[in-house]
Design a protein around this motif. Structure first.
Motif, PDB file in Angstrom:
ATOM      1  N   GLU A 148     154.539 -47.700  75.669  1.00 28.34           N
ATOM      2  CA  GLU A 148     155.514 -47.911  74.631  1.00 28.34           C
ATOM      3  C   GLU A 148     155.844 -49.366  74.575  1.00 28.34           C
ATOM      4  O   GLU A 148     156.432 -49.690  73.491  1.00 28.34           O
ATOM      5  N   GLN A 149     155.126 -50.292  75.376  1.00 30.89           N
ATOM      6  CA  GLN A 149     155.356 -51.840  74.887  1.00 30.89           C
ATOM      7  C   GLN A 149     153.947 -52.217  74.012  1.00 30.89           C
ATOM      8  O   GLN A 149     154.091 -53.466  73.490  1.00 30.89           O
ATOM      9  N   GLN A 150     153.098 -51.418  74.092  1.00 39.82           N
ATOM     10  CA  GLN A 150     151.806 -52.185  73.511  1.00 39.82           C
ATOM     11  C   GLN A 150     152.030 -52.757  72.192  1.00 39.82           C
ATOM     12  O   GLN A 150     151.473 -53.718  72.052  1.00 39.82           O
ATOM     13  N   GLY A 151     152.557 -51.935  71.269  1.00 39.62           N
ATOM     14  CA  GLY A 151     152.285 -52.544  69.988  1.00 39.62           C
ATOM     15  C   GLY A 151     153.160 -53.774  69.991  1.00 39.62           C
ATOM     16  O   GLY A 151     152.513 -54.449  69.193  1.00 39.62           O
ATOM     17  N   ASP A 152     154.354 -53.627  70.305  1.00 42.01           N
ATOM     18  CA  ASP A 152     155.297 -54.945  70.148  1.00 42.01           C
ATOM     19  C   ASP A 152     154.634 -56.137  70.939  1.00 42.01           C
ATOM     20  O   ASP A 152     154.681 -57.132  70.433  1.00 42.01           O
ATOM     21  N   VAL A 153     154.216 -55.919  72.024  1.00 46.88           N
ATOM     22  CA  VAL A 153     153.704 -57.047  72.626  1.00 46.88           C
ATOM     23  C   VAL A 153     152.800 -57.721  72.285  1.00 46.88           C
ATOM     24  O   VAL A 153     152.421 -58.884  71.964  1.00 46.88           O
ATOM     25  N   VAL A 154     151.670 -56.803  71.992  1.00 48.83           N
ATOM     26  CA  VAL A 154     150.344 -57.238  71.480  1.00 48.83           C
ATOM     27  C   VAL A 154     150.564 -58.416  69.900  1.00 48.83           C
ATOM     28  O   VAL A 154     150.028 -59.269  69.766  1.00 48.83           O
ATOM     29  N   ALA A 155     151.589 -57.482  69.120  1.00 51.31           N
ATOM     30  CA  ALA A 155     151.800 -58.085  67.869  1.00 51.31           C
ATOM     31  C   ALA A 155     152.470 -59.470  68.047  1.00 51.31           C
ATOM     32  O   ALA A 155     152.230 -60.433  67.330  1.00 51.31           O
ATOM     33  N   GLU A 205     168.022 -69.667  65.407  1.00 48.97           N
ATOM     34  CA  GLU A 205     167.127 -68.516  65.509  1.00 48.97           C
ATOM     35  C   GLU A 205     165.797 -69.346  65.724  1.00 48.97           C
ATOM     36  O   GLU A 205     165.183 -70.192  65.000  1.00 48.97           O
ATOM     37  N   HIS A 206     164.781 -68.682  66.402  1.00 53.10           N
ATOM     38  CA  HIS A 206     163.305 -69.136  66.732  1.00 53.10           C
ATOM     39  C   HIS A 206     162.542 -67.754  66.693  1.00 53.10           C
ATOM     40  O   HIS A 206     162.991 -66.973  67.248  1.00 53.10           O
ATOM     41  N   TYR A 207     161.169 -67.901  66.191  1.00 53.41           N
ATOM     42  CA  TYR A 207     160.189 -66.803  66.771  1.00 53.41           C
ATOM     43  C   TYR A 207     159.353 -67.423  67.971  1.00 53.41           C
ATOM     44  O   TYR A 207     159.567 -68.699  68.390  1.00 53.41           O
ATOM     45  N   GLY A 208     158.622 -66.677  68.546  1.00 52.78           N
ATOM     46  CA  GLY A 208     158.079 -67.214  70.062  1.00 52.78           C
ATOM     47  C   GLY A 208     157.400 -68.511  70.051  1.00 52.78           C
ATOM     48  O   GLY A 208     157.656 -69.194  70.795  1.00 52.78           O
ATOM     49  N   TYR A 209     156.494 -68.453  69.111  1.00 52.75           N
ATOM     50  CA  TYR A 209     155.801 -69.796  69.165  1.00 52.75           C
ATOM     51  C   TYR A 209     156.740 -71.025  68.939  1.00 52.75           C
ATOM     52  O   TYR A 209     156.519 -72.136  69.811  1.00 52.75           O
ATOM     53  N   THR A 210     157.605 -71.180  67.885  1.00 51.65           N
ATOM     54  CA  THR A 210     158.385 -72.319  67.598  1.00 51.65           C
ATOM     55  C   THR A 210     159.727 -72.458  68.666  1.00 51.65           C
ATOM     56  O   THR A 210     159.648 -73.747  69.162  1.00 51.65           O
ATOM     57  N   GLU A 231     153.314 -68.421  77.907  1.00 51.99           N
ATOM     58  CA  GLU A 231     153.438 -67.229  77.333  1.00 51.99           C
ATOM     59  C   GLU A 231     154.139 -65.998  78.194  1.00 51.99           C
ATOM     60  O   GLU A 231     154.887 -65.320  77.871  1.00 51.99           O
ATOM     61  N   GLY A 232     153.152 -65.786  79.078  1.00 51.63           N
ATOM     62  CA  GLY A 232     153.415 -64.881  80.215  1.00 51.63           C
ATOM     63  C   GLY A 232     154.769 -64.880  80.801  1.00 51.63           C
ATOM     64  O   GLY A 232     155.168 -63.960  81.486  1.00 51.63           O
ATOM     65  N   THR A 233     155.399 -66.121  80.844  1.00 51.49           N
ATOM     66  CA  THR A 233     156.826 -66.186  81.326  1.00 51.49           C
ATOM     67  C   THR A 233     157.838 -66.053  80.203  1.00 51.49           C
ATOM     68  O   THR A 233     158.743 -65.318  80.360  1.00 51.49           O
ATOM     69  N   LEU A 234     157.515 -66.480  79.036  1.00 56.09           N
ATOM     70  CA  LEU A 234     158.560 -66.544  77.961  1.00 56.09           C
ATOM     71  C   LEU A 234     158.799 -65.069  77.557  1.00 56.09           C
ATOM     72  O   LEU A 234     160.059 -65.005  77.362  1.00 56.09           O
ATOM     73  N   TYR A 235     157.821 -64.392  76.996  1.00 48.52           N
ATOM     74  CA  TYR A 235     158.114 -62.922  76.551  1.00 48.52           C
ATOM     75  C   TYR A 235     158.507 -62.225  77.314  1.00 48.52           C
ATOM     76  O   TYR A 235     159.527 -61.611  76.632  1.00 48.52           O
ATOM     77  N   PRO A 236     158.127 -61.994  78.533  1.00 49.22           N
ATOM     78  CA  PRO A 236     158.966 -61.106  79.280  1.00 49.22           C
ATOM     79  C   PRO A 236     160.167 -61.370  79.503  1.00 49.22           C
ATOM     80  O   PRO A 236     161.180 -60.509  79.422  1.00 49.22           O
TER      81      PRO A 236
END
Lengths: 113, 341
Positions: free
Chosen positions: B18-25, A35-40, A54-59
């Motif tokens: 619908e994505q704003q809250g999650d993505v920004v957090a 398990e990881h969160y985004g930054y780690t 970030e723009g690639t990982l989170y989407p």
């Protein structure tokens, strides 16, 4: 009608991104056996030589979650809310299959080269 | 940390609701972790230029947000911020031209209806045409020319493409998540004042309600009984809109006005018709027959207005709750759909 080819560096960049895209998915899935969160997750991948912005990982994480390969949960850690990701049972199975494919491809490419 | 808030707000404005809250957090957490890690490396807090460097490394807010949406299929991620920028300028110019044309027509003696025709058609015709053409041009540029060629064409395009942006140029983030932009509050206030003025003027100027039909139509008992309660509700709405000029209660007061709208329609509905009657004691047979249709039309219109008002209220409540809700902290697996691409 004449057709102008894109400059070689643009062709390389497009091919590099294509090649990288599939590899990133595999790397992210493999890294999320734990398990990881985004930054780690980003840091762990970067420490292993695979920097990902970030723009690639989170989407990508969202897409994999929508496909049912990951599950996530918001939890508080160090007094901050963080979204933790890990492989789902389907993700585990898919990762196994992808790794077999990856090894097969790697061996073939090695032989070709 | 103000720069981070401004950056996150800029990203948020480019995201689907619908994505704003999650993505920004999530992004905010990443940025703070990244800055903290850098600070612990250096053993001191980062100065402004260092925070700017971190944000520039993350990328232009529009470009980053484009990665979450499904829309970049037609127009690539590299061109998307410029596409949005040009689209806003084109729509603004088109609206300005329509306003000027309407003013010129009115000043040269044309009727109000003729003068406003272009403006009324703007959202249905001009805006759609502008949107369509800008989108087509950008889709062709993306497919045939490629952002790299465009980028070389003019250095000024770099800013629009997100290359030369500076986080310090981003607008300040609102202090409260639930606050509404001031321009919208002012617009709502103008609308509320006009509505109240119109309603107050109706008894002395029936033309405002019935148009040319004022010569042979009068307010019925239903409308007369509704007059005072609706006027009072409209006045309360104006007061609420005035209070809303000062943050942070803007969104709450907007909701209050919506509720007042629903109550107003409910009052008219509850009082019941007839809402309109013939102006003369013995109307001709044709008018008596027409009155049945007029009353039916008013009743159907009331139903439609009630439905629209209630749906708007539900939407606003949903948005308000969503904007205020922090990401869930409880250990529940998220099932929020992402952006299929």
């Amino acid at each position: 009608m004449s057709h102008t080819a894109p400059p070689p560096d643009e062709i390389f960049e497009n091919l590099r991104l294509e090649l990288r895209r599939g590899c990133l998915t595999l790397a992210v899935l493999a890294q999320l056996k734990v398990e990881h969160y985004g930054y780690t997750l980003r840091k762990a991948l970067a420490d292993l030589g695979l920097a990902i912005d970030e723009g690639t990982l989170y989407p990508l994480l969202r897409r994999l979650e929508t496909q049912g390969l990951l599950v996530s949960e918001w939890r508080e850690e160090d007094k901050r809310n963080k979204r933790f990701y890990r492989l789902s049972p389907t993700g585990r199975q898919t990762l196994k299959q992808l790794l077999v494919e990856w090894q097969h491809l790697n061996q073939s490419i090695d032989r070709i080269l | 940390m103000d720069l981070i808030e401004r950056y996150l707000h800029a990203v948020k404005t480019h995201l689907p609701l619908e994505q704003q809250g999650d993505v920004v957090a999530e992004l905010g957490e990443d940025l703070r972790s990244r800055i903290e890690a850098r600070e612990s490396e250096l053993g001191r807090p980062l100065d402004e230029s260092e925070v700017v460097a971190v944000l520039k490394a993350v990328g232009h807010p529009g470009r980053l947000a484009a990665g979450y949406g499904p829309w970049q299929q037609l127009i690539g991620r590299a061109l998307f911020p410029m596409y949005i920028h040009i689209l806003k300028i084109a729509l603004g110019l088109a609206l300005l031209v329509n306003v000027v044309v309407a003013a010129v027509l009115f000043a040269t003696g044309h009727s109000v209806g003729e003068s406003l025709r272009g403006l009324i058609a703007f959202p249905f015709l001009t805006a759609i045409l502008v949107f369509g053409w800008v989108t087509i041009v950008f889709a062709i540029i993306d497919a045939k020319v490629g952002p790299a060629v465009l980028k070389d064409a003019r250095s000024s395009l770099k800013t629009l493409l997100g290359e030369d942006w500076d986080p310090r140029d981003l607008p300040p983030a609102p202090r409260h998540q639930s606050s509404v932009p001031l321009w919208q509050v002012v617009l709502d206030l103008v609308g509320a004042v006009l509505l109240l003025a119109w309603w107050l003027a109706v008894p002395s100027h029936p033309f405002l309600l019935f148009g040319p039909g004022a010569a042979f139509l009068s307010p019925g008992p239903g409308l007369l009984a509704s007059y005072l309660p609706v006027a009072m509700l409209a006045a309360v709405a104006v007061v609420a809109r005035v209070i809303a000029l000062w943050p942070p209660r803007r969104a709450v007061l907007g909701l209050v006005c919506r509720v007042l709208g629903v109550v107003g329609v409910a009052v008219v509905w509850w009082i019941g018709g007839p809402y309109i009657v013939p102006a003369m004691a013995n109307p001709p047979a044709d008018l008596a027959k027409a009155m049945i249709w007029i009353e039916r039309t008013v009743t159907v219109s009331l139903v439609v207005v009630t439905i629209i008002t209630v749906v708007d209220l539900i939407k606003d409540v949903w948005r308000f709750r969503r904007a205020r809700r922090p990401p869930a902290v409880a250990a529940t697996a998220s099932t929020r759909p992402g952006s299929p691409r």
